[in-house]
Design a protein around this motif. Structure first.
Motif, PDB file in Angstrom:
ATOM      1  N   GLU A 129       0.808  -1.219   0.000  1.00 36.05           N
ATOM      2  CA  GLU A 129       0.000   0.000   0.000  1.00 36.05           C
ATOM      3  C   GLU A 129       0.847   1.279   0.000  1.00 36.05           C
ATOM      4  O   GLU A 129       0.306   2.373  -0.088  1.00 36.05           O
ATOM      5  N   ARG A 130       2.164   1.137   0.124  1.00 29.17           N
ATOM      6  CA  ARG A 130       3.008   2.342   0.211  1.00 29.17           C
ATOM      7  C   ARG A 130       3.056   3.071  -1.134  1.00 29.17           C
ATOM      8  O   ARG A 130       3.109   2.444  -2.193  1.00 29.17           O
ATOM      9  N   GLU A 131       3.042   4.409  -1.089  1.00 30.68           N
ATOM     10  CA  GLU A 131       3.183   5.193  -2.314  1.00 30.68           C
ATOM     11  C   GLU A 131       4.588   4.958  -2.885  1.00 30.68           C
ATOM     12  O   GLU A 131       5.588   5.165  -2.178  1.00 30.68           O
ATOM     13  N   ALA A 132       4.682   4.556  -4.145  1.00 28.46           N
ATOM     14  CA  ALA A 132       5.985   4.191  -4.700  1.00 28.46           C
ATOM     15  C   ALA A 132       6.931   5.392  -4.764  1.00 28.46           C
ATOM     16  O   ALA A 132       8.138   5.252  -4.596  1.00 28.46           O
ATOM     17  N   THR A 133       6.374   6.583  -4.985  1.00 29.91           N
ATOM     18  CA  THR A 133       7.249   7.750  -5.150  1.00 29.91           C
ATOM     19  C   THR A 133       7.856   8.225  -3.833  1.00 29.91           C
ATOM     20  O   THR A 133       8.722   9.077  -3.829  1.00 29.91           O
ATOM     21  N   THR A 134       7.403   7.657  -2.698  1.00 34.09           N
ATOM     22  CA  THR A 134       7.949   8.091  -1.407  1.00 34.09           C
ATOM     23  C   THR A 134       9.015   7.123  -0.887  1.00 34.09           C
ATOM     24  O   THR A 134       9.545   7.311   0.201  1.00 34.09           O
ATOM     25  N   LEU A 135       9.331   6.080  -1.661  1.00 30.02           N
ATOM     26  CA  LEU A 135      10.284   5.075  -1.172  1.00 30.02           C
ATOM     27  C   LEU A 135      11.717   5.592  -1.230  1.00 30.02           C
ATOM     28  O   LEU A 135      12.047   6.447  -2.037  1.00 30.02           O
ATOM     29  N   SER A 136      12.578   5.042  -0.386  1.00 30.41           N
ATOM     30  CA  SER A 136      14.003   5.370  -0.450  1.00 30.41           C
ATOM     31  C   SER A 136      14.625   4.651  -1.650  1.00 30.41           C
ATOM     32  O   SER A 136      14.021   3.736  -2.213  1.00 30.41           O
ATOM     33  N   GLY A 137      15.839   5.062  -2.003  1.00 26.89           N
ATOM     34  CA  GLY A 137      16.523   4.459  -3.153  1.00 26.89           C
ATOM     35  C   GLY A 137      16.613   2.942  -3.055  1.00 26.89           C
ATOM     36  O   GLY A 137      16.322   2.225  -4.001  1.00 26.89           O
ATOM     37  N   GLY A 138      16.999   2.465  -1.866  1.00 29.82           N
ATOM     38  CA  GLY A 138      17.173   1.021  -1.667  1.00 29.82           C
ATOM     39  C   GLY A 138      15.851   0.279  -1.745  1.00 29.82           C
ATOM     40  O   GLY A 138      15.763  -0.800  -2.335  1.00 29.82           O
ATOM     41  N   GLU A 139      14.792   0.885  -1.159  1.00 28.93           N
ATOM     42  CA  GLU A 139      13.475   0.233  -1.210  1.00 28.93           C
ATOM     43  C   GLU A 139      12.973   0.161  -2.641  1.00 28.93           C
ATOM     44  O   GLU A 139      12.455  -0.865  -3.083  1.00 28.93           O
ATOM     45  N   LEU A 140      13.165   1.272  -3.375  1.00 29.43           N
ATOM     46  CA  LEU A 140      12.696   1.318  -4.756  1.00 29.43           C
ATOM     47  C   LEU A 140      13.442   0.281  -5.604  1.00 29.43           C
ATOM     48  O   LEU A 140      12.867  -0.369  -6.474  1.00 29.43           O
ATOM     49  N   GLN A 141      14.736   0.129  -5.313  1.00 30.47           N
ATOM     50  CA  GLN A 141      15.538  -0.867  -6.038  1.00 30.47           C
ATOM     51  C   GLN A 141      14.923  -2.263  -5.848  1.00 30.47           C
ATOM     52  O   GLN A 141      14.798  -3.032  -6.788  1.00 30.47           O
ATOM     53  N   ARG A 142      14.528  -2.546  -4.608  1.00 34.61           N
ATOM     54  CA  ARG A 142      13.961  -3.867  -4.345  1.00 34.61           C
ATOM     55  C   ARG A 142      12.570  -4.013  -4.969  1.00 34.61           C
ATOM     56  O   ARG A 142      12.213  -5.074  -5.464  1.00 34.61           O
ATOM     57  N   VAL A 143      11.794  -2.912  -4.970  1.00 31.37           N
ATOM     58  CA  VAL A 143      10.494  -2.947  -5.649  1.00 31.37           C
ATOM     59  C   VAL A 143      10.720  -3.233  -7.137  1.00 31.37           C
ATOM     60  O   VAL A 143      10.023  -4.028  -7.752  1.00 31.37           O
ATOM     61  N   ALA A 144      11.756  -2.593  -7.697  1.00 24.21           N
ATOM     62  CA  ALA A 144      12.050  -2.791  -9.120  1.00 24.21           C
ATOM     63  C   ALA A 144      12.427  -4.245  -9.401  1.00 24.21           C
ATOM     64  O   ALA A 144      12.069  -4.800 -10.439  1.00 24.21           O
ATOM     65  N   ILE A 145      13.141  -4.852  -8.473  1.00 20.90           N
ATOM     66  CA  ILE A 145      13.512  -6.261  -8.658  1.00 20.90           C
ATOM     67  C   ILE A 145      12.250  -7.128  -8.591  1.00 20.90           C
ATOM     68  O   ILE A 145      12.051  -8.022  -9.420  1.00 20.90           O
ATOM     69  N   ALA A 146      11.354  -6.817  -7.638  1.00 22.10           N
ATOM     70  CA  ALA A 146      10.081  -7.551  -7.553  1.00 22.10           C
ATOM     71  C   ALA A 146       9.276  -7.365  -8.843  1.00 22.10           C
ATOM     72  O   ALA A 146       8.714  -8.316  -9.387  1.00 22.10           O
ATOM     73  N   ARG A 147       9.270  -6.130  -9.355  1.00 22.67           N
ATOM     74  CA  ARG A 147       8.533  -5.814 -10.582  1.00 22.67           C
ATOM     75  C   ARG A 147       9.095  -6.596 -11.765  1.00 22.67           C
ATOM     76  O   ARG A 147       8.374  -6.971 -12.687  1.00 22.67           O
ATOM     77  N   ALA A 148      10.405  -6.848 -11.715  1.00 21.24           N
ATOM     78  CA  ALA A 148      11.038  -7.617 -12.795  1.00 21.24           C
ATOM     79  C   ALA A 148      10.728  -9.103 -12.663  1.00 21.24           C
ATOM     80  O   ALA A 148      10.518  -9.792 -13.655  1.00 21.24           O
ATOM     81  N   LEU A 149      10.701  -9.605 -11.422  1.00 19.44           N
ATOM     82  CA  LEU A 149      10.544 -11.047 -11.230  1.00 19.44           C
ATOM     83  C   LEU A 149       9.107 -11.521 -11.412  1.00 19.44           C
ATOM     84  O   LEU A 149       8.867 -12.669 -11.770  1.00 19.44           O
ATOM     85  N   VAL A 150       8.156 -10.601 -11.165  1.00 16.51           N
ATOM     86  CA  VAL A 150       6.757 -10.989 -11.117  1.00 16.51           C
ATOM     87  C   VAL A 150       6.278 -11.558 -12.454  1.00 16.51           C
ATOM     88  O   VAL A 150       5.399 -12.396 -12.503  1.00 16.51           O
ATOM     89  N   SER A 151       6.920 -11.156 -13.552  1.00 20.53           N
ATOM     90  CA  SER A 151       6.508 -11.677 -14.855  1.00 20.53           C
ATOM     91  C   SER A 151       7.235 -12.978 -15.211  1.00 20.53           C
ATOM     92  O   SER A 151       7.055 -13.501 -16.295  1.00 20.53           O
ATOM     93  N   ARG A 152       8.014 -13.496 -14.258  1.00 21.37           N
ATOM     94  CA  ARG A 152       8.756 -14.759 -14.440  1.00 21.37           C
ATOM     95  C   ARG A 152       9.514 -14.786 -15.772  1.00 21.37           C
ATOM     96  O   ARG A 152       9.243 -15.609 -16.656  1.00 21.37           O
ATOM     97  N   PRO A 153      10.471 -13.883 -15.912  1.00 18.76           N
ATOM     98  CA  PRO A 153      11.170 -13.759 -17.201  1.00 18.76           C
ATOM     99  C   PRO A 153      12.134 -14.917 -17.451  1.00 18.76           C
ATOM    100  O   PRO A 153      12.635 -15.509 -16.508  1.00 18.76           O
ATOM    101  N   GLU A 154      12.360 -15.183 -18.727  1.00 22.52           N
ATOM    102  CA  GLU A 154      13.387 -16.174 -19.083  1.00 22.52           C
ATOM    103  C   GLU A 154      14.757 -15.541 -19.017  1.00 22.52           C
ATOM    104  O   GLU A 154      15.754 -16.205 -18.804  1.00 22.52           O
ATOM    105  N   ILE A 155      14.765 -14.215 -19.284  1.00 25.72           N
ATOM    106  CA  ILE A 155      16.024 -13.475 -19.279  1.00 25.72           C
ATOM    107  C   ILE A 155      15.872 -12.314 -18.310  1.00 25.72           C
ATOM    108  O   ILE A 155      14.897 -11.561 -18.396  1.00 25.72           O
ATOM    109  N   LEU A 156      16.811 -12.179 -17.390  1.00 22.91           N
ATOM    110  CA  LEU A 156      16.744 -11.089 -16.425  1.00 22.91           C
ATOM    111  C   LEU A 156      17.957 -10.192 -16.630  1.00 22.91           C
ATOM    112  O   LEU A 156      19.097 -10.665 -16.592  1.00 22.91           O
ATOM    113  N   LEU A 157      17.707  -8.921 -16.892  1.00 18.91           N
ATOM    114  CA  LEU A 157      18.800  -7.968 -17.108  1.00 18.91           C
ATOM    115  C   LEU A 157      18.889  -7.079 -15.874  1.00 18.91           C
ATOM    116  O   LEU A 157      17.888  -6.486 -15.458  1.00 18.91           O
TER     117      LEU A 157
END
Lengths: 359, 228
Positions: A129-157
């Motif tokens: 429920e947290r507003e994404a634009t209020t996250l710290s750099g490290g938190e946003l980085q982890r959100v971005a990793i979750a956002r990347a993994l959620v689609s179960r990619p064959e290739i992860l960059l």
């Protein structure tokens, strides 16, 4: 899986990448190592089809990527890209993480379940429920990793995936990267300027310097058998000497460097002009008479400089040739070393990587 | 001086007593301008999106023309639409001249450039990194455009509110196209112009206060939206 063939990238007048050719195999963790500005991000953007090569081509699963936008979207949906500075879209973390699944038309029930799972993997279970634009750099980085993994990619960059993170999170993300690779055979391409991270994670490493790939190999090859002086410097080989082989008996060569002679295992015959590389960790420092070492090379010298490097100490020794050793602080204290003190430096003949050079 | 003060007092009385004519004119003004804003939004936001996301020759020039038209004089917009809707004009057969619908067309034409321009500014305010992120997440071209427009929604809404402010406060197009027909096309601005010329100061001031009140609501709404 992914193949770059003679890829050049220019932005206006600037060459960003020159004549890149390499292959990444399925299920590999392929690491791009190089200083900032070397072109690592551009390589990842090209593979993600966000930019197009100026010349050359990129193949994904054997397919040429110079196709219609519709087909490129399909190729892009096989991959996920975690940017070095991820962007937060308006809305909460759940909306940010679920976006890629919405684009793919996944039903809401499954989206909810997959987002929860992905946030759990990066340790942000309670952040939906947290507003994404209020996250710290490290938190946003982890959100971005979750956002990347959620689609179960064959290739992860991953572009410098841990640059914004604290040590605890770095360990967690590195473990996650390794486990994705072993559990799902996800092909991972990761850029980093952190040599040690490269070494820890990579199946293979590519060293990028001056817009070119200078060497591709496993970590042992890159760190212990660098292909050139530049790569050696990049991966922390601080002892680099030009010399000439003066004798070679059954693979044990005498190499003369100025007025100093060292012994190294190599097969080059007498008269060959060579460069010798020795990692600073391979050097052993001994006080007193230096006779305790079984190593082939023992040079007498004077300590000229001492610099702390994290938990270790970097010691420069003038022994006819200028040597750099890295030892632990404990050894430094035990040996009671200090600048100006005499010391014996010893290293094994097989710790030296020898390459021919133009005389 | 006392006349003006008297006018003010009468004006307040007209408003508090909910004078039917004042209410009717106010309601019509709001209706026409809101309708024009809605029409202009439906036209301007897609046009703005198209200009922003497409690369084409003359794009820079087109944007300059649009920006110039921010200051399109209301009487010229009025004249242009008048000619289109007049009996001999290409759309004369629609019979829209001197009708509220005709006024909606006039105000729509007037505020389209401003709203296209504001949409362009709003969209270019979305960082390239956000667009890259969206494309990288597997969006089709349409999904990318929709997501970026949604991302810029508050800035775009700011442009919509600005457009409404320009529509409700203009007098030229309303006068030329509507004709200021009592009980049919008379709106706040045209009524103020007429009543003042007839020496009906109190009535004018009452309508003026209402118009200013609307302008204030618009400004506050704009402020609140841009705070987001």
């Amino acid at each position: 899986m992914i193949e770059l063939v003679h890829v050049d990238k220019r932005f206006g007048e600037n060459d960003v990448l020159k004549d890149l050719t390499f292959r990444v195999e399925k299920g590999e963790i392929f690491t791009l190592i190089g200083p900032s500005g070397a072109g690592k991000t551009t390589i990842l953007r090209l593979i993600n089809l966000l930019d197009d090569p100026t010349t050359g081509m990129i193949l994904i699963d054997g397919k040429d990527t110079r196709v219609s936008e519709g087909e490129r979207v399909a190729l892009r949906r096989m991959m996920s890209f975690v940017f070095q500075k991820p962007a937060a879209l308006r809305g909460n973390v759940f909306q940010n993480v679920s976006l890629g699944l919405k684009f793919r038309g996944i039903p809401p029930g499954e989206i909810r379940q997959r987002v929860t799972e992905a946030l759990g993997l990066v340790g942000l279970e309670d952040y939906e429920e947290r507003e994404a634009t209020t996250l710290s750099g490290g938190e946003l980085q982890r959100v971005a990793i979750a956002r990347a993994l959620v689609s179960r990619p064959e290739i992860l960059l991953l572009d410098e995936p841990t640059a914004n993170l604290d040590p605890g999170s770095i360990e967690r993300i590195e473990n996650l990267i390794s486990s994705l690779n072993t559990r799902f055979r996800t092909t991972i391409i990761l850029s980093t300027h952190d040599m040690v991270q490269g070494q820890r994670l990579a199946t293979r490493i590519a060293v990028i310097l001056d817009r070119k790939i200078r060497q591709v190999g496993d970590s042992r090859q890159i760190f212990y058998q660098p292909g050139s002086r530049e790569v050696a410097r990049m991966v922390g080989v601080e002892n680099i000497f030009d010399g000439t082989v003066t004798a070679n008996e059954d693979g044990l060569a005498s190499i003369t460097i100025g007025s100093t002679t060292i012994f190294a295992t190599c097969h080059y015959p007498a008269g060959t002009a060579v460069t010798a590389f020795i990692r600073p960790e391979e050097l052993l420092l001994l006080g007193g008479d230096g006779m305790k070492s079984s190593a082939r090379n023992t040079l007498r010298g004077i300590i000229s400089r001492v610099t702390p490097v994290g938990p270790n100490i970097r010691i420069q020794v003038d022994a006819g040739i200028s040597l750099v050793a890295i030892i632990t602080r404990r050894s430094y204290d035990d040996l009671a070393l200090s600048p100006g003190a005499p010391v014996h430096t010893s290293f094994k003949a097989n710790a030296i990587h020898v390459m021919t050079r133009a005389p | 001086m006392s006349e003006i003060i008297e006018g003010f007092i009468q004006a307040v009385e007209l408003i508090i007593s909910l004078n039917p004519e004042v209410l009717e004119i106010t309601a019509r003004s709001l209706l026409i301008s809101l309708a024009a804003t809605l029409c202009a939004s439906l036209i301007s936001i897609p046009i703005g999106g198209f200009i922003h996301f497409r690369k084409f020759g003359g794009k820079r020039g087109l944007i300059t023309i649009i920006q110039t038209l921010y200051a399109l004089p209301t009487v010229i917009a009025g004249l242009f639409v008048f000619l289109l809707l007049s009996r001999v004009g290409p759309f004369g057969f629609l019979g829209l001249l001197f009708t509220p619908s005709g006024m909606i067309v006039g105000q729509t034409v007037l505020i389209i450039p401003l709203m296209v321009g504001m949409t362009l500014i709003a969209l270019s305010g979305v960082k390239q990194s956000i667009q890259d992120e969206v494309v990288s997440l597997g969006a089709t071209t349409t999904q990318t455009v929709m997501t970026i427009i949604r991302e810029a929604r508050f800035a775009i809404l700011g442009g919509v509110i600005l457009g409404f402010g320009r529509a409700i406060s203009e007098v030229g197009a309303a006068m030329i196209i509507g004709g200021n027909i009592r009980g049919y096309t008379r709106v706040l601005t045209t009524a103020i112009a007429l009543e003042t010329s007839m020496g009906n100061i109190a009535f004018s001031i009452a309508l003026g206060i209402i118009l200013l009140g609307i302008a204030m609501v618009v400004t506050v709404a704009l402020f609140l939206v841009q705070e987001r």
